[in-house]
Scaffold this active site. Structure first.
Site, PDB file in Angstrom:
ATOM      1  N   HIS A 435       0.927  -1.357  -0.030  1.00  0.00           N
ATOM      2  CA  HIS A 435       0.017  -0.055   0.096  1.00  0.00           C
ATOM      3  C   HIS A 435       0.682   1.302  -0.072  1.00  0.00           C
ATOM      4  O   HIS A 435       0.227   2.134  -0.271  1.00  0.00           O
ATOM      5  CB  HIS A 435      -1.060   0.002   1.309  1.00  0.00           C
ATOM      6  N   ASP A 439      -2.329   1.690  -4.837  1.00  0.00           N
ATOM      7  CA  ASP A 439      -3.415   1.946  -4.366  1.00  0.00           C
ATOM      8  C   ASP A 439      -4.600   1.247  -4.855  1.00  0.00           C
ATOM      9  O   ASP A 439      -4.449   0.170  -5.814  1.00  0.00           O
ATOM     10  CB  ASP A 439      -3.945   3.469  -4.576  1.00  0.00           C
TER      11      ASP A 439
END
Length: 465
Positions: A435, A439
């Site tokens: 992350h 995304d």
């Protein structure tokens, strides 16, 4: 004389008479009689030392009530310490006249649990506790065991070693008739000799009048040897080789902030296509599984979303994009989990990818993979469906930024474009992404591009290499 007997206790006087000595006031005065238990038949049953430094317990359950009559070794109550649950058994025969503690109350070591009104014939030890020793010679020396509960408990009376288990009243009858209690067959609880057993032995009552206690009818299980050191049951295996590398790599990978994305695919057309091509591939000496299609579809989707084919240089806070697609494949081998990669997938056909995968699996099963087989991987795939799984949350293989886990393909009902229910081959994929770099929209878009190729495998023809 009657006054003497009343003052000193009938049982003790009868014993003195049995000795053949003449009773006088002077002899009774000098005799060492234990008269306290005869004048007051009420005795307290105290909680003995449980050990392990425990000074208090909680009463969990009473098995008796005030007014009940109990025998030796009957269960009285269950108590709970911070280490064990222990069942307390009776050392007396008689009537319970008072319970000192209620359920959930605290009982201290040495304090009374309950009071007994014992029979005149019973001999009560001076300490009036539930210890394992008796001071009266007529009471058999009791064996001691630790109650169940992880090695923490109180001493409870069990069948004595070398001496017959019987009450003083039964022993007196045996003594009067010169009967060796070792020769009498016991029928009482836990092998105790009862009055009826002695009378049967003397032929005073018909044989078989006294029925054995149920505890004697049950088959006693063979006791397993007690293990004093649990380390004897442990096997120490040093971590080495592939397993040691896995420890290091998985420790590193879990430092990555993962997020997950899952979806399902209808791979009915892929199942049909692979079935048509399997015989042709076999004719060329190639085993064709679904994995080459998954790998090729991933490579084609990476062309649209190259960020998933990058590695994260954390020290310099930068991304390194790779123009080559080295797809890593998780494999189970006798040495453990390995993740070699198929080199330059973007330049290879499905049959060529199948050949490389088969070679990696064969060499992995033999333990002959080389460091080059693991070097420079860019994206990972794991086929957990081979062992029946569906959803999972795979761990990213650092320094890569994404991994996909493919679940089992199942035949499930689905609606077609006309609204009719049909049987469809449904497969589930679970993606994990870094992350810090990827995304949710990018991961979902990549998954959709990969999914589209597998649901419509004819699209592979448009850019076949």
């Amino acid at each position: 004389m009657a006054g003497l007997i009343q003052r000193h206790g009938s049982v003790l006087v009868r014993r003195f008479l049995a000795s053949g000595k003449r009773i006088t006031r002077n002899s009774l005065a000098t005799a060492r009689f234990h008269t306290s238990t005869q004048l007051d038949k009420r005795v307290s049953f105290n909680l003995s030392d449980i050990g392990e430094g425990i000074r208090e317990v909680t009463v969990k359950e009473w098995f008796v009530s005030e007014g009940d009559t109990v025998e030796q070794f009957d269960n009285l109550c269950e108590v709970q310490s911070d280490k064990a649950s222990v069942t307390i058994t009776s050392r007396y025969e008689g009537k319970i006249v008072k319970l000192h503690k209620q359920v959930d109350q605290i009982a201290m070591v040495g304090s009374p649990l309950l009071d007994f009104d014992v029979d005149d014939e019973e001999q009560v030890s001076d300490d009036n506790s539930n210890s394992s020793s008796d001071t009266d010679e007529d009471v058999p020396a009791q064996a001691v065991a630790v109650a169940a509960g992880g090695g923490h408990g109180v001493k409870v009376a069990l069948t004595p070693c070398g001496k017959v288990l019987a009450t003083p009243a039964v022993r007196r009858i045996a003594m009067e008739h010169k009967v060796d209690l070792h020769r009498v067959k016991p029928t009482g609880r836990s092998g105790r000799v009862l009055k009826g057993d002695v009378l049967e032995y003397l032929n005073m009552i018909p044989e078989g009048t006294v029925k054995p206690h149920p505890t004697l009818l049950r088959t006693q299980p063979t006791a397993s040897p007690e293990v004093t050191d649990l380390r004897q049951l442990e096997t120490i295996v040093p971590i080495k080789g592939v397993a040691k590398i896995m420890v290091k790599s998985m420790t590193e990978c879990l430092k990555i902030p993962h997020f997950a994305y899952s979806d399902e695919l209808d791979v009915s057309k892929l199942v049909s296509l692979r079935e048509d091509l399997k015989a042709e591939a076999q004719a060329q000496g190639i085993k064709l599984t679904y994995m080459p299609f998954f790998v090729k579809a991933a490579s084609n989707a990476l062309k649209q979303f190259p960020i998933l084919n990058s590695t994260f240089d954390e020290a310099n806070e930068r991304l390194i994009y790779k123009s080559y697609h080295n797809i890593s494949i998780a494999m189970h081998t006798p040495q453990g989990l390995v993740v070699p990669n198929v080199k330059n997938v973007e330049r290879k056909s499905i049959l060529e990818i199948a050949t490389d995968i088969n070679s990696l699996q064969e060499r992995g099963s033999k333990g002959s993979l080389t460091p080059n087989d693991f070097a420079n991987g860019t994206l990972s795939l794991s086929n957990i469906g081979m062992v029946g799984g569906t959803y999972t949350h795979p761990c990213i293989l650092a320094p890569q930024v994404a991994i996909g886990a493919i679940g089992q393909t199942r035949l499930l009902p689905r609606f077609n474009a006309s609204g009719q229910v049909i049987a469809a081959h449904i497969m589930v994929v679970s993606w994990s992404a870094d992350h810090r770099v990827i995304d949710g929209v990018t991961m979902a878009s990549f998954s959709n591009a990969w999914k589209k190729l597998l649901e419509k495998p004819q699209l592979f023809l448009l850019d076949a290499k």
